[in-house]
Scaffold this motif. Sequence first.
Motif, PDB file in Angstrom:
ATOM      1  N   TRP A 175       0.837  -1.202   0.000  1.00  0.00           N
ATOM      2  CA  TRP A 175       0.000   0.000   0.000  1.00  0.00           C
ATOM      3  C   TRP A 175       0.874   1.255   0.000  1.00  0.00           C
ATOM      4  O   TRP A 175       0.621   2.203  -0.738  1.00  0.00           O
ATOM      5  CB  TRP A 175      -0.929   0.014   1.199  1.00  0.00           C
ATOM      6  N   LEU A 176       1.906   1.255   0.846  1.00  0.00           N
ATOM      7  CA  LEU A 176       2.791   2.425   0.905  1.00  0.00           C
ATOM      8  C   LEU A 176       3.555   2.616  -0.396  1.00  0.00           C
ATOM      9  O   LEU A 176       3.791   3.752  -0.818  1.00  0.00           O
ATOM     10  CB  LEU A 176       3.768   2.302   2.077  1.00  0.00           C
ATOM     11  N   ASP A 177       3.936   1.510  -1.034  1.00  0.00           N
ATOM     12  CA  ASP A 177       4.601   1.622  -2.336  1.00  0.00           C
ATOM     13  C   ASP A 177       3.689   2.308  -3.349  1.00  0.00           C
ATOM     14  O   ASP A 177       4.144   3.137  -4.138  1.00  0.00           O
ATOM     15  CB  ASP A 177       5.002   0.233  -2.862  1.00  0.00           C
ATOM     16  N   SER A 178       2.408   1.989  -3.324  1.00  0.00           N
ATOM     17  CA  SER A 178       1.454   2.627  -4.238  1.00  0.00           C
ATOM     18  C   SER A 178       1.390   4.128  -3.983  1.00  0.00           C
ATOM     19  O   SER A 178       1.341   4.932  -4.925  1.00  0.00           O
ATOM     20  CB  SER A 178       0.053   2.026  -4.078  1.00  0.00           C
ATOM     21  N   VAL A 179       1.385   4.500  -2.720  1.00  0.00           N
ATOM     22  CA  VAL A 179       1.349   5.929  -2.370  1.00  0.00           C
ATOM     23  C   VAL A 179       2.617   6.612  -2.867  1.00  0.00           C
ATOM     24  O   VAL A 179       2.566   7.679  -3.484  1.00  0.00           O
ATOM     25  CB  VAL A 179       1.180   6.110  -0.838  1.00  0.00           C
ATOM     26  N   ALA A 180       3.763   5.987  -2.607  1.00  0.00           N
ATOM     27  CA  ALA A 180       5.041   6.579  -3.021  1.00  0.00           C
ATOM     28  C   ALA A 180       5.136   6.687  -4.544  1.00  0.00           C
ATOM     29  O   ALA A 180       5.626   7.695  -5.073  1.00  0.00           O
ATOM     30  CB  ALA A 180       6.191   5.754  -2.470  1.00  0.00           C
ATOM     31  N   ARG A 181       4.643   5.667  -5.263  1.00  0.00           N
ATOM     32  CA  ARG A 181       4.675   5.720  -6.736  1.00  0.00           C
ATOM     33  C   ARG A 181       3.788   6.834  -7.288  1.00  0.00           C
ATOM     34  O   ARG A 181       4.001   7.321  -8.393  1.00  0.00           O
ATOM     35  CB  ARG A 181       4.254   4.370  -7.323  1.00  0.00           C
ATOM     36  N   SER A 182       2.811   7.245  -6.482  1.00  0.00           N
ATOM     37  CA  SER A 182       1.945   8.334  -6.938  1.00  0.00           C
ATOM     38  C   SER A 182       2.617   9.693  -6.758  1.00  0.00           C
ATOM     39  O   SER A 182       2.078  10.703  -7.177  1.00  0.00           O
ATOM     40  CB  SER A 182       0.619   8.310  -6.173  1.00  0.00           C
TER      41      SER A 182
END
Length: 144
Positions: free
Chosen positions: A38-45
């Motif tokens: 989930w945090l990776d998705s946020v960071a990729r955004s």
Amino acid sequence: MAKRDLNRLTKALCDVCRERILEEKWLLAPSLRVGFQWLDSVARSGQPVLNVRVKTLRQMALDLAAGEMARKGLTFLGGVGIEVLVDRVFGRLRAAGGGYTTGLEPSPGLTRTLVQAIRDLRLAGLRSPDVEAGAFEVKSKGEE
């Protein structure tokens, strides 16, 4: 990844990370792996994820209880540690003989079953005196 492509959870996480950038944040997830995904998705955004601590429900409960446990001199025993302890106790009971379950051959499967039974009773808020031996199909099983 455009912000409009984010799902509701990831967008909410982005909002929290943006609004409280330096504050410590706990992210409750079903597993550490899922939480970090989930945090990776946020960071990729494009949203930095500073001071976010991914926790499972068990970890959160232990963190919240840590002070009281330390005050009472208690430690949490889980995983393989609890299985080793239950296996040792079962071995001692078996050596004493004469019980319902102590007649069974020790095995990792039996140990896991005993650990789960103990965990279930504890999660139900029951202690040894609360368990009525007569409620079992075989009274000696309840007594053990």
